[in-house]
Design a protein around this motif. Structure first.
Motif, PDB file in Angstrom:
ATOM      1  N   UNK A  26       0.832  -1.207   0.000  1.00  0.00           N
ATOM      2  CA  UNK A  26       0.000   0.000   0.000  1.00  0.00           C
ATOM      3  C   UNK A  26       0.867   1.258   0.000  1.00  0.00           C
ATOM      4  N   UNK A  27       1.898   1.261   0.849  1.00  0.00           N
ATOM      5  CA  UNK A  27       2.807   2.409   0.932  1.00  0.00           C
ATOM      6  C   UNK A  27       3.568   2.596  -0.378  1.00  0.00           C
ATOM      7  N   UNK A  28       4.103   1.489  -0.902  1.00  0.00           N
ATOM      8  CA  UNK A  28       4.920   1.544  -2.105  1.00  0.00           C
ATOM      9  C   UNK A  28       4.117   2.121  -3.279  1.00  0.00           C
ATOM     10  N   UNK A  29       2.914   1.602  -3.483  1.00  0.00           N
ATOM     11  CA  UNK A  29       2.098   2.076  -4.602  1.00  0.00           C
ATOM     12  C   UNK A  29       1.667   3.524  -4.403  1.00  0.00           C
ATOM     13  N   UNK A  30       1.426   3.921  -3.148  1.00  0.00           N
ATOM     14  CA  UNK A  30       0.970   5.283  -2.863  1.00  0.00           C
ATOM     15  C   UNK A  30       2.090   6.317  -2.969  1.00  0.00           C
ATOM     16  N   UNK A  31       3.328   5.871  -2.929  1.00  0.00           N
ATOM     17  CA  UNK A  31       4.462   6.776  -3.115  1.00  0.00           C
ATOM     18  C   UNK A  31       4.621   7.161  -4.589  1.00  0.00           C
ATOM     19  N   UNK A  32       4.287   6.253  -5.493  1.00  0.00           N
ATOM     20  CA  UNK A  32       4.557   6.471  -6.916  1.00  0.00           C
ATOM     21  C   UNK A  32       3.312   6.744  -7.763  1.00  0.00           C
ATOM     22  N   UNK A  33       2.230   5.995  -7.524  1.00  0.00           N
ATOM     23  CA  UNK A  33       1.106   6.029  -8.463  1.00  0.00           C
ATOM     24  C   UNK A  33       0.270   7.308  -8.432  1.00  0.00           C
ATOM     25  N   UNK A  34      -0.035   7.924  -7.272  1.00  0.00           N
ATOM     26  CA  UNK A  34      -0.811   9.174  -7.312  1.00  0.00           C
ATOM     27  C   UNK A  34      -0.123  10.271  -8.134  1.00  0.00           C
ATOM     28  N   UNK A  35       1.204  10.387  -8.005  1.00  0.00           N
ATOM     29  CA  UNK A  35       1.937  11.382  -8.802  1.00  0.00           C
ATOM     30  C   UNK A  35       1.887  11.019 -10.283  1.00  0.00           C
ATOM     31  N   UNK A  36       2.010   9.734 -10.601  1.00  0.00           N
ATOM     32  CA  UNK A  36       1.904   9.288 -11.990  1.00  0.00           C
ATOM     33  C   UNK A  36       0.539   9.635 -12.561  1.00  0.00           C
ATOM     34  N   UNK A  37      -0.529   9.379 -11.803  1.00  0.00           N
ATOM     35  CA  UNK A  37      -1.887   9.675 -12.262  1.00  0.00           C
ATOM     36  C   UNK A  37      -2.081  11.176 -12.467  1.00  0.00           C
ATOM     37  N   UNK A  38      -1.565  11.981 -11.550  1.00  0.00           N
ATOM     38  CA  UNK A  38      -1.675  13.439 -11.677  1.00  0.00           C
ATOM     39  C   UNK A  38      -0.968  13.922 -12.943  1.00  0.00           C
ATOM     40  N   UNK A  39       0.217  13.395 -13.212  1.00  0.00           N
ATOM     41  CA  UNK A  39       0.983  13.830 -14.373  1.00  0.00           C
ATOM     42  C   UNK A  39       0.340  13.411 -15.691  1.00  0.00           C
ATOM     43  N   UNK A  40      -0.371  12.281 -15.676  1.00  0.00           N
ATOM     44  CA  UNK A  40      -1.047  11.836 -16.899  1.00  0.00           C
ATOM     45  C   UNK A  40      -2.168  12.787 -17.306  1.00  0.00           C
ATOM     46  N   UNK A  41      -2.649  13.586 -16.346  1.00  0.00           N
ATOM     47  CA  UNK A  41      -3.689  14.577 -16.637  1.00  0.00           C
ATOM     48  C   UNK A  41      -3.121  15.984 -16.772  1.00  0.00           C
ATOM     49  N   UNK A  42      -1.803  16.128 -16.606  1.00  0.00           N
ATOM     50  CA  UNK A  42      -1.174  17.458 -16.633  1.00  0.00           C
ATOM     51  C   UNK A  42      -0.416  17.672 -17.932  1.00  0.00           C
ATOM     52  N   UNK A  43      -0.486  18.895 -18.418  1.00  0.00           N
ATOM     53  CA  UNK A  43       0.276  19.222 -19.631  1.00  0.00           C
ATOM     54  C   UNK A  43       1.761  19.324 -19.314  1.00  0.00           C
ATOM     55  N   UNK A  44       2.075  19.937 -18.154  1.00  0.00           N
ATOM     56  CA  UNK A  44       3.467  20.078 -17.731  1.00  0.00           C
ATOM     57  C   UNK A  44       3.692  19.229 -16.482  1.00  0.00           C
ATOM     58  N   UNK A  45       4.604  18.281 -16.570  1.00  0.00           N
ATOM     59  CA  UNK A  45       4.836  17.328 -15.474  1.00  0.00           C
ATOM     60  C   UNK A  45       6.054  17.791 -14.668  1.00  0.00           C
ATOM     61  N   UNK A  46       5.817  18.608 -13.673  1.00  0.00           N
ATOM     62  CA  UNK A  46       6.926  19.143 -12.888  1.00  0.00           C
ATOM     63  C   UNK A  46       6.885  18.595 -11.462  1.00  0.00           C
ATOM     64  N   UNK A  47       8.053  18.621 -10.830  1.00  0.00           N
ATOM     65  CA  UNK A  47       8.176  18.232  -9.430  1.00  0.00           C
ATOM     66  C   UNK A  47       9.325  19.035  -8.828  1.00  0.00           C
ATOM     67  N   UNK A  48       9.120  19.584  -7.643  1.00  0.00           N
ATOM     68  CA  UNK A  48      10.182  20.371  -7.010  1.00  0.00           C
ATOM     69  C   UNK A  48      11.342  19.473  -6.619  1.00  0.00           C
ATOM     70  N   UNK A  49      12.505  20.075  -6.459  1.00  0.00           N
ATOM     71  CA  UNK A  49      13.698  19.310  -6.072  1.00  0.00           C
ATOM     72  C   UNK A  49      13.461  18.619  -4.733  1.00  0.00           C
TER      73      UNK A  49
END
Length: 307
Positions: free
Chosen positions: A71-94
Motif C-alpha cells: 500500500x505504501x509503495x504504490x501510494x508513493x509512486x502512483x498518485x503522482x503518476x496519475x496526476x501527471x497523466x492529466x497534466x500538460x506540464x509534469x513538474x516536481x520540485x527538487x
C-alpha cells in the motif's frame, strides 16, 4: 533536514510515459484501475488477517506487513503518476523529488528485508516444526519487522544524502515517470563517480544481504521437502512456500534489473520500473489469496460476515 541550495534550479520536468494526450488519457484509466485494485486487494488482506483468528500466526503477521508495505509503495509512486497523466506540464520540485526517492527506498528496502524474514519463517516451519512456536514467538516476529523498517530507513537516509549533495545545473528533464536517484545522475554537473559507487555498493549490500538468506533458507527447505517420504506431505510442504517464491521472484527480479542494469535510455527502463513499483504491489495480494487455501477460506468467511 535543511536542503542545500546547489543552483537556481528549483524543479524538475518528468517526461512521463507519453506526450500524446489521447494515450495519456487511456493510461490514466488503466493505471487508476491498477491503483484502485492494489489498494482494495491489500486492504482486503489486512482486514482478513486482522479479523480471522485462524490467521493469527507468524506467517500471516508478516503477510499483513507485506500488504501494508505494498500500500505504501504504490501510494508513493502512483498518485503522482496519475496526476501527471492529466497534466500538460509534469513538474516536481527538487525537495519533493528527493522526498519521493527517500520513500521509494524505504518501502522497497523494507519489503526486501520482509521477504527475507518470511523465507526464514518458512524455513523454521518446515525444517524445525517442533521448535517453530518457540523460535517464531510474537516478540521475535515484532522485532524482525521493526528491524526491517529500521535498517531500510537507515539505508534510504544514506541514499537520499547522496541526492542532496548533487549539484544540478541547466538540464531539468528527468527521463522517467518518477524520481529515482539513477535518473538524477545525468542532470548533475558535479562528479558523480563516488556517488555512483556508494549507491551501487549500498544496493548490492542491501540486495545480497536480503537475497542470500532467502537462497540458503530455500536450499534447506528443498532438502527437507525431498526427504519427506509421502507425495502428499511433499506437496503440502511446498504449497506453503510457492506463493512466497513467486513474490520473491517478481520483486528481486525486477528490482535487480531496475537498479543494477545500466540505463538503456529506452521504454524498457520504464517497463522494468513499472513492474517493480506498480505491478508487484498489485500482484502480491492476488498471489497469496489465489495460491493459499487458508486465505481463500478466510476471505469467504470475512465476506460472509459483511455481505
Amino acid at each position: 533536514m535543511a536542503w542545500r541550495n546547489h543552483s537556481t534550479i528549483t524543479e524538475f520536468i518528468l517526461t512521463g510515459l507519453s506526450n500524446n494526450p489521447h494515450i495519456e488519457a487511456l493510461l490514466f484509466v488503466f493505471f487508476l484501475g491498477i491503483y484502485l485494485l492494489t489498494v482494495t486487494g491489500n486492504l482486503m488482506m489486512l482486514l482478513v488477517i486482522r479479523t480471522d483468528a485462524r490467521l493469527h500466526t507468524p506467517m500471516y503477521f508478516f503477510l499483513s506487513n507485506l500488504s501494508f508495505l505494498d500500500l505504501c509503495f504504490s501510494s508513493v509512486t502512483e498518485p503522482k503518476l496519475l496526476k501527471d497523466l492529466l497534466s500538460e506540464k509534469k513538474t516536481i520540485s527538487v525537495e519533493a523529488c528527493l522526498t519521493q526517492v527517500f520513500f521509494v527506498f524505504i518501502a522497497a528496502g523494507t519489503e526486501a528485508f520482509l521477504l527475507s524474514v518470511m523465507a526464514y519463517d518458512r524455513y523454521a516451519a518446515i525444517c524445525h516444526p517442533l521448535l517453530y512456536g518457540q523460535v517464531m514467538s510474537s516478540q521475535f516476529c515484532v522485532r524482525l519487522v521493526v528491524a526491517s523498517w529500521g535498517l531500510a530507513s537507515l539505508d534510504a537516509f544514506i541514499i537520499v544524502l547522496l541526492g542532496i549533495n548533487l549539484d544540478f545545473c541547466e538540464d531539468q528533464t528527468i527521463h522517467h515517470y518518477i524520481c529515482e536517484l539513477p535518473a538524477l545522475f545525468p542532470l548533475s554537473c558535479s562528479d558523480i563517480s563516488i556517488t555512483t559507487n556508494i549507491l551501487l555498493s549500498s544496493i548490492l549490500l542491501h540486495g545480497l544481504g536480503t537475497f542470500l538468506p532467502i537462497f540458503f533458507s530455500y536450499a534447506r527447505i528443498i532438502s527437507t521437502i525431498l526427504s519427506i517420504s509421502s507425495t502428499s506431505g511433499r506437496t503440502k510442504a511446498f504449497s506453503t512456500c510457492s506463493s512466497h517464491l513467486i513474490a520473491v521472484t517478481l520483486f528481486f527480479g525486477s528490482g535487480f534489473l531496475c537498479y543494477l542494469m545500466p540505463p538503456l535510455g529506452s521504454s524498457l527502463d520504464l517497463l522494468i520500473s513499472l513492474q517493480y513499483s506498480v505491478v508487484t504491489p498489485l500482484l502480491n495480494p492476488l498471489i497469496y489469496s489465489l495460491k493459499n487455501k487458508e486465505v481463500k477460506a478466510a476471505v469467504r468467511r470475512t465476506l460472509g460476515k459483511y455481505l
